[in-house]
Scaffold this motif. Structure first.
Motif, PDB file in Angstrom:
ATOM      1  N   TRP A  76       8.289   8.198   6.220  1.00 27.33           N
ATOM      2  CA  TRP A  76       6.863   7.898   6.357  1.00 27.33           C
ATOM      3  C   TRP A  76       6.005   8.688   5.367  1.00 27.33           C
ATOM      4  O   TRP A  76       5.168   8.103   4.671  1.00 27.33           O
ATOM      5  CB  TRP A  76       6.392   8.118   7.791  1.00 27.33           C
ATOM      6  CG  TRP A  76       4.932   7.822   7.954  1.00 27.33           C
ATOM      7  CD1 TRP A  76       3.913   8.704   8.132  1.00 27.33           C
ATOM      8  CD2 TRP A  76       4.318   6.527   7.919  1.00 27.33           C
ATOM      9  NE1 TRP A  76       2.711   8.064   8.203  1.00 27.33           N
ATOM     10  CE2 TRP A  76       2.928   6.725   8.077  1.00 27.33           C
ATOM     11  CE3 TRP A  76       4.806   5.231   7.756  1.00 27.33           C
ATOM     12  CZ2 TRP A  76       2.023   5.669   8.092  1.00 27.33           C
ATOM     13  CZ3 TRP A  76       3.901   4.181   7.777  1.00 27.33           C
ATOM     14  CH2 TRP A  76       2.530   4.404   7.944  1.00 27.33           C
ATOM     15  N   PRO A  77       6.148  10.024   5.253  1.00 35.54           N
ATOM     16  CA  PRO A  77       5.366  10.732   4.219  1.00 35.54           C
ATOM     17  C   PRO A  77       5.629  10.186   2.822  1.00 35.54           C
ATOM     18  O   PRO A  77       4.715  10.121   1.997  1.00 35.54           O
ATOM     19  CB  PRO A  77       5.852  12.183   4.349  1.00 35.54           C
ATOM     20  CG  PRO A  77       6.358  12.295   5.733  1.00 35.54           C
ATOM     21  CD  PRO A  77       6.938  10.953   6.067  1.00 35.54           C
ATOM     22  N   LEU A  78       6.875   9.755   2.555  1.00 32.92           N
ATOM     23  CA  LEU A  78       7.229   9.282   1.228  1.00 32.92           C
ATOM     24  C   LEU A  78       6.487   8.008   0.854  1.00 32.92           C
ATOM     25  O   LEU A  78       6.072   7.827  -0.283  1.00 32.92           O
ATOM     26  CB  LEU A  78       8.745   9.046   1.165  1.00 32.92           C
ATOM     27  CG  LEU A  78       9.343   8.671  -0.187  1.00 32.92           C
ATOM     28  CD1 LEU A  78       9.192   9.821  -1.170  1.00 32.92           C
ATOM     29  CD2 LEU A  78      10.811   8.304  -0.023  1.00 32.92           C
ATOM     30  N   ILE A  79       6.259   7.102   1.832  1.00 33.06           N
ATOM     31  CA  ILE A  79       5.639   5.816   1.501  1.00 33.06           C
ATOM     32  C   ILE A  79       4.151   5.769   1.812  1.00 33.06           C
ATOM     33  O   ILE A  79       3.458   4.846   1.400  1.00 33.06           O
ATOM     34  CB  ILE A  79       6.354   4.653   2.223  1.00 33.06           C
ATOM     35  CG1 ILE A  79       6.150   4.747   3.743  1.00 33.06           C
ATOM     36  CG2 ILE A  79       7.820   4.623   1.877  1.00 33.06           C
ATOM     37  CD1 ILE A  79       6.754   3.595   4.511  1.00 33.06           C
ATOM     38  N   TRP A  83       2.616  12.156   9.092  1.00 29.82           N
ATOM     39  CA  TRP A  83       3.048  10.911   9.742  1.00 29.82           C
ATOM     40  C   TRP A  83       1.870  10.143  10.310  1.00 29.82           C
ATOM     41  O   TRP A  83       1.734   8.938  10.107  1.00 29.82           O
ATOM     42  CB  TRP A  83       4.058  11.238  10.844  1.00 29.82           C
ATOM     43  CG  TRP A  83       4.395  10.072  11.711  1.00 29.82           C
ATOM     44  CD1 TRP A  83       5.007   8.911  11.329  1.00 29.82           C
ATOM     45  CD2 TRP A  83       4.117   9.940  13.105  1.00 29.82           C
ATOM     46  NE1 TRP A  83       5.137   8.063  12.401  1.00 29.82           N
ATOM     47  CE2 TRP A  83       4.603   8.662  13.510  1.00 29.82           C
ATOM     48  CE3 TRP A  83       3.529  10.766  14.061  1.00 29.82           C
ATOM     49  CZ2 TRP A  83       4.494   8.213  14.818  1.00 29.82           C
ATOM     50  CZ3 TRP A  83       3.435  10.313  15.364  1.00 29.82           C
ATOM     51  CH2 TRP A  83       3.910   9.051  15.730  1.00 29.82           C
ATOM     52  N   LEU A  84       0.977  10.831  11.017  1.00 29.93           N
ATOM     53  CA  LEU A  84      -0.174  10.170  11.628  1.00 29.93           C
ATOM     54  C   LEU A  84      -1.339  11.154  11.661  1.00 29.93           C
ATOM     55  O   LEU A  84      -1.470  11.950  12.596  1.00 29.93           O
ATOM     56  CB  LEU A  84       0.166   9.673  13.039  1.00 29.93           C
ATOM     57  CG  LEU A  84      -0.936   8.905  13.778  1.00 29.93           C
ATOM     58  CD1 LEU A  84      -1.290   7.634  13.008  1.00 29.93           C
ATOM     59  CD2 LEU A  84      -0.509   8.557  15.194  1.00 29.93           C
ATOM     60  N   ALA A  85      -2.150  11.106  10.634  1.00 31.63           N
ATOM     61  CA  ALA A  85      -3.300  12.014  10.560  1.00 31.63           C
ATOM     62  C   ALA A  85      -4.428  11.475  11.452  1.00 31.63           C
ATOM     63  O   ALA A  85      -4.573  10.262  11.610  1.00 31.63           O
ATOM     64  CB  ALA A  85      -3.782  12.128   9.115  1.00 31.63           C
ATOM     65  N   PRO A  86      -5.239  12.388  12.006  1.00 36.95           N
ATOM     66  CA  PRO A  86      -5.160  13.841  11.889  1.00 36.95           C
ATOM     67  C   PRO A  86      -4.412  14.469  13.063  1.00 36.95           C
ATOM     68  O   PRO A  86      -4.152  13.813  14.063  1.00 36.95           O
ATOM     69  CB  PRO A  86      -6.634  14.241  11.923  1.00 36.95           C
ATOM     70  CG  PRO A  86      -7.245  13.233  12.867  1.00 36.95           C
ATOM     71  CD  PRO A  86      -6.499  11.938  12.626  1.00 36.95           C
ATOM     72  N   ASN A 110       0.817  -1.221   0.000  1.00 39.27           N
ATOM     73  CA  ASN A 110       0.000   0.000   0.000  1.00 39.27           C
ATOM     74  C   ASN A 110       0.851   1.271   0.000  1.00 39.27           C
ATOM     75  O   ASN A 110       0.415   2.315   0.468  1.00 39.27           O
ATOM     76  CB  ASN A 110      -0.956   0.013   1.201  1.00 39.27           C
ATOM     77  CG  ASN A 110      -2.200   0.822   0.914  1.00 39.27           C
ATOM     78  OD1 ASN A 110      -2.666   0.888  -0.217  1.00 39.27           O
ATOM     79  ND2 ASN A 110      -2.751   1.452   1.934  1.00 39.27           N
ATOM     80  N   ILE A 111       2.081   1.171  -0.501  1.00 38.36           N
ATOM     81  CA  ILE A 111       2.962   2.335  -0.567  1.00 38.36           C
ATOM     82  C   ILE A 111       2.468   3.278  -1.660  1.00 38.36           C
ATOM     83  O   ILE A 111       2.152   2.851  -2.771  1.00 38.36           O
ATOM     84  CB  ILE A 111       4.410   1.889  -0.849  1.00 38.36           C
ATOM     85  CG1 ILE A 111       4.945   1.092   0.350  1.00 38.36           C
ATOM     86  CG2 ILE A 111       5.313   3.079  -1.143  1.00 38.36           C
ATOM     87  CD1 ILE A 111       6.291   0.461   0.104  1.00 38.36           C
ATOM     88  N   ARG A 112       2.419   4.594  -1.343  1.00 34.91           N
ATOM     89  CA  ARG A 112       1.922   5.598  -2.293  1.00 34.91           C
ATOM     90  C   ARG A 112       2.931   6.756  -2.366  1.00 34.91           C
ATOM     91  O   ARG A 112       2.717   7.807  -1.757  1.00 34.91           O
ATOM     92  CB  ARG A 112       0.550   6.112  -1.850  1.00 34.91           C
ATOM     93  CG  ARG A 112      -0.492   5.004  -1.788  1.00 34.91           C
ATOM     94  CD  ARG A 112      -1.761   5.466  -1.074  1.00 34.91           C
ATOM     95  NE  ARG A 112      -2.700   4.364  -0.929  1.00 34.91           N
ATOM     96  CZ  ARG A 112      -3.646   4.063  -1.793  1.00 34.91           C
ATOM     97  NH1 ARG A 112      -3.793   4.794  -2.868  1.00 34.91           N
ATOM     98  NH2 ARG A 112      -4.451   3.045  -1.583  1.00 34.91           N
TER      99      ARG A 112
END
Length: 651
Positions: free
Chosen positions: A260-263, A419-422, A231-233
């Protein structure tokens, strides 16, 4: 396919990673499909011969039970043999070691399970669900065109090369295989400067919009897929074009913060000045003298003086059965893939109901605070039905933004949100001699859509399956996205919850009560069981309408009866699997809840007082706020939470 007269052919690679594990079950499932013509092939020559044989039969649907490598070879031969307009419709079933293409198309589950869904679809014809994707065409002087869905150079290509020998010989496939390769690639990102086997790639890239990149990069990706393995985006470009392009510079900054934001799809917080680039384009050229991969197959550029040209083909049509399809902004989706119009109309009607006028100054304050980054504001929670003054309560709001980077003036808040929304904040607004209080969570439109449709944990879809109010919206395009996310929340909530019920007849109140209890248990929630029952009774009219209009997307799970109740069609095996997923969500939820509560101490003013008030309001249990708790809210808060868990106040 609409009339049940489609001619179906299948190419089956029995040597694929998943196919080897499930071969007897796959063969049995294939034998149950009437009239299907099956060809088996295990290498490129056999693939070509099998495809030619199936094309001569003039099949309408080509089913591919194989992995990315086989699909890559089949696409290449199809483009060489026929114009895409003359192709049969394709259906890709995950049968290999890696299955990015099939998973991105929404084909989740074991191969034999998907084949049985195909059998049911063919025996009971209905409107087909079709989705279209472009394919990459890679060309270089002196070599034939290569076709595929995913192109990579640098550390990603070196990780795939590594996987060809030591790991693959062990027989590991699927997610574990991918996880090991990803760990190896991450190690390469750290050690790349010192180990020649993990050296970055030196290249020059030019895109059709005039952007030119030249230098040394850890890796570069080009893909027509929205979602990669695990599920990497890793894409965050906004341009309406079919090819996603991402590069990470060798001299990037803040690597550990950026992983983390990258994947995870939160890459909009990353900036080009720090060495992170992502755009969408129709075509590009690459000049390099290095190895690259296309759908897991290894190639090498012919010469640094002869550029590689990558373009997007016309879209190819795929049949999708079961599961939600990941759609990109540039993807053309047929009308049959859309959510039911009645469901969208119902959530739109609920979202536009009247709300308290006291909310206006709160909304105006948030509009001023977030400015151009603000997409929408949604009201949910206990103050939803209040038509009077909000002096005594705290309003629950969701603030939807288009970019975390644009929403915050300080970078660490954007990183925390990605990293961890919200991120959760508290606001007080003076109004006519009174103080209006609100708790608001900030999330991007992209993460909100993913949370409603794709997140394993119910944090988003459990909240927004329930009625909410759209208080502000930037424009009609955003409004449509919000309505679609709300509708997907309803579908995901009922699919995930109703499948955990035993077979039998249930009324709407019982279905929603039990589903709500499952979602409460997946978080550190203070609500009692009576709270779920109260919500189901209070919103019974809305829940009844939502369940009815969502039923077309719940085939095989819920079936409406003449008396207005629903028959749960869950068999014991499905129920056991679903309950196991909910056990995983409970453990995942405890970890995420602790992380989110810890994060809230950095963003939420008076977070300790609010948490204590919330617990006392829902349970009647008073939490004493000691100086130690106020001084060390994270460490001491864990101790308090453990005591409340042992007493059964939190679950």
């Amino acid at each position: 396919m609409r009339t049940g007269t489609a001619k179906v052919g299948c190419l089956f690679n029995p040597m694929g990673g998943q196919a080897r594990k499930h071969e007897p079950a796959i063969r049995q499932a294939l034998s149950e499909i009437p009239g299907i013509f099956v060809c088996e092939a295990i290498d490129a020559i056999a693939f070509k011969s099998a495809i030619d044989q199936l094309l001569r039969m003039k099949i309408d649907l080509l089913v591919i039970v194989a992995g990315d490598g086989t699909t890559h070879a089949i696409l290449g031969h199809l483009f060489a043999a026929l114009a895409p307009a003359k192709w049969p419709v394709l259906m890709v079933i995950p049968g290999g070691t890696t299955n990015m293409t099939s998973l991105d198309l929404g084909m989740r589950g074991k191969p034999e399970q998907i084949l049985r869904r195909l059998r049911d679809f063919l025996l009971q014809p209905m409107e087909p669900r079709l989705v279209q994707r472009s394919v990459l065409r890679i060309e270089q002087a002196g070599m034939g065109a290569i076709y595929g869905m995913f192109f990579a150079v640098g550390l990603v290509a070196r990780g795939v090369k590594f996987s060809r020998s030591p790991v693959k010989q062990i027989g590991i496939t699927g997610g574990i295989f991918t996880f090991l390769i990803m760990l190896r690639s991450l190690a390469g990102m750290i050690l790349g400067r010192h180990q020649s086997e993990w050296a970055p790639v030196t290249m020059a890239m030019a895109q059709t919009d005039g952007r030119i990149y030249q230098g040394t990069y850890l890796f570069a990706l080009v893909s027509a897929l929205d979602c990669l393995l695990l599920n990497i985006r890793p894409y965050w470009g906004k341009e309406p074009a079919p090819l996603h392009v991402t590069l990470v510079d060798q001299h990037r900054k803040r690597l550990w913060r950026s992983i983390w934001p990258l994947i995870s799809g939160g890459g909009e917080v990353l900036q080009e000045k720090d060495g992170y680039y992502s755009h969408n384009t129709h075509s590009l050229t690459l000049q390099m003298d290095d190895e690259y991969i296309v759908d897991g197959e290894l190639y090498r550029s012919a010469s640094a003086n002869k550029p590689l040209r990558i373009t997007a083909t016309n879209p190819v049509t795929f049949l999708v059965l079961g599961g939600a399809v990941t759609t990109m902004a540039h993807t053309k989706v047929t009308s049959t893939e859309q959510l039911p119009i009645r469901l969208l109309s119902e959530v739109a009607w609920e979202s536009n109901k009247e709300t308290s006028p006291d909310l206006v100054p709160v909304v105006d304050s948030l509009i001023m605070r977030f400015g151009e980054s603000l997409d929408a504001i949604i009201l949910y929670g206990s103050c939803l039905h209040s038509a009077i003054s909000l002096d005594e309560g705290i309003v629950d709001l969701y603030v939807i933004v288009d970019s975390y980077h644009k929403a915050y003036s300080v970078r660490y808040l954007a990183n925390l949100n990605a990293w961890l929304a919200p991120n959760v904040f508290y606001i007080e607004v003076p109004h006519q001699g009174r103080t209006l209080r609100a708790k608001y969570a900030v999330i991007s439109t992209h993460d909100f859509r993913r949370g409603a449709q794709h997140w394993f944990h119910p944090y988003i879809w459990a909240r927004f399956a329930q009625p909410s109010r759209l208080l502000y919206c930037r424009d009609d395009a955003v409004r449509e996205h919000i309505y679609a996310s709300l509708a997907h929340s309803v579908v995901t909530f009922l699919k995930s919850g109703a499948a955990a019920l035993e077979a039998g007849i249930f009324d709407v109140e019982e279905i929603w009560t039990r589903c709500l209890m499952l979602t409460y248990a997946a978080e550190l929630r203070a609500e009692r069981e009576t709270r779920a029952r109260h919500l189901a009774q209070t919103n019974l009219g809305a829940f009844t309408r939502l369940t009815e209009v969502a039923t077309p997307m719940l085939r095989g799970i819920l079936e409406k009866q003449d008396n207005g109740k629903y028959r749960c069609l869950t068999d014991p095996a499905t129920q056991r699997r679903t309950l196991w997923r909910w056990r995983l969500r409970r453990w995942q939820g405890r970890i995420l809840s602790i992380l989110r509560l810890s994060k809230a101490t950095l963003t939420f003013n008076n977070s300790v007082e609010y948490a204590a008030w919330k617990i006392e309001r829902h349970t009647g249990v008073r939490v004493e706020i000691t100086p130690m708790l106020r001084r060390h809210p994270i460490l001491w808060g864990l101790k308090v939470a453990w005591r409340l868990l042992r007493r059964g106040v939190l679950r």
